[in-house]
Design an enzyme around this catalytic site. Sequence first.
Site, PDB file in Angstrom:
ATOM      1  CG  ASP A  36     -20.579 -56.254-125.593  1.00 46.79           C
ATOM      2  OD1 ASP A  36     -20.686 -57.246-124.856  1.00 46.79           O
ATOM      3  OD2 ASP A  36     -21.520 -55.483-125.841  1.00 46.79           O
ATOM      4  CG  HIS A  42     -25.155 -56.352-125.095  1.00 41.57           C
ATOM      5  ND1 HIS A  42     -23.821 -56.592-124.863  1.00 41.57           N
ATOM      6  CD2 HIS A  42     -25.786 -56.659-123.929  1.00 41.57           C
ATOM      7  CE1 HIS A  42     -23.654 -57.026-123.629  1.00 41.57           C
ATOM      8  NE2 HIS A  42     -24.831 -57.080-123.047  1.00 41.57           N
TER       9      HIS A  42
HETATM   10  C1  LMR Z   1     -23.418 -58.934-119.879  1.00 40.27           C
HETATM   11  O1  LMR Z   1     -23.067 -58.895-121.058  1.00 40.27           O
HETATM   12  O2  LMR Z   1     -22.693 -59.414-118.993  1.00 40.27           O
HETATM   13  C2  LMR Z   1     -24.760 -58.372-119.481  1.00 40.27           C
HETATM   14  O3  LMR Z   1     -25.422 -57.883-120.588  1.00 40.27           O
HETATM   15  C3  LMR Z   1     -25.595 -59.354-118.742  1.00 40.27           C
HETATM   16  C4  LMR Z   1     -26.036 -60.513-119.610  1.00 40.27           C
HETATM   17  O4  LMR Z   1     -27.206 -60.890-119.538  1.00 40.27           O
HETATM   18  O5  LMR Z   1     -25.216 -61.066-120.322  1.00 40.27           O
END
Ligand code: LMR
Length: 329
Positions: free
Chosen positions: A163, A191
């Site tokens: 991120d 996340h």
């Molecule tokens: C991402 O952010 O691309 C990874 O964590 C995979 C997802 O499931 O989003």
Amino acid sequence: MPKAPIRVAVSGAAGKIAYNLLYRIASGEMLGKDQPVILQLLELPEMLPATKGVMMELEDCAYPSLAGMFMSADPNEGFKDAEICILLGSRPRGAGMDRASLLTVNGEIFAVHGKSIAESANPDVKVLVVGNPCNTNAYIARNAAKKVGRINAANIHSMLRLDYNRSLWQLSAKTGRPIESFRKLVVWGNHSDTMYSDYRHCESNGDAVEKLIGDASWKFDYFVPTIAKRGSVIIDARGGLSSAASAANAALNHVRDWVIGRDDWVTMGVPSDGSYGIEEGFIFGFPCECKNGNYKIVQGVEIDEFSRAKLDTSLNELRKEAATVKHLL
Ligand code: LMR
């Protein structure tokens, strides 16, 4: 005198992220070309033949820094004496799913891995959880590890580096400034869609990025939601496959900065010590500083009303995720 090899354990070794990561670790991109590594590849029993293929390809690269490798389906063996563990092994998210919906399938894996790491890895091990939902998976692993003791439970991290990297690219594209010019960027929280990428304190060559951008609505209407939803947009664009190369790159960046150090804030998902009103123990994206193989949460970042609300939303989501996996804690 040659350096002693570092043991790096990777779970999910036959998966797509691993395929983008292992060769870079073995080539010295993570820990340095003069730092020998031993790769300890953990996989499910049925995936060992494919892991064997990955190992054959590693051999065929003839990397001077690859000092050895083995594979195992037994976590205690796979994590034995490891100084770095990168936990990829988990079911990835598909189209239309949110990361939290993976908790029931993936949570158990991290309880087992957290316990095994605490029992068999090097006591100073650094652990990075990548498998989603990575903050709560890291929380589960940390709880399991704490019961055993032996390892430093502050060293169980989750990955928000993807991120952070995504944010750097967006800021560079918007301002025309080089990626490496940005400093003091933060991605707070989980996340997940509640994460909060925050450039209020970010500078580029001494200029305030907020001023360079000028337009405050860009932040609220484009930047924050774009970073938060990037993972699912990629899954849709790739026909149901989640990010692999960029996730591997972020894992490598996270570990590299942690081990080697970095002269800037960097975002890591780390166990909260109560900083910024985030309940102790939750794994949360914070601005961190890394030096001499250690990290610490940057203190004193001013939190305005909008930011407070974003941090609280992400914390509340983590509380809910933790309640879902209470039986694993
Ligand atoms: C991402 O952010 O691309 C990874 O964590 C995979 C997802 O499931 O989003």
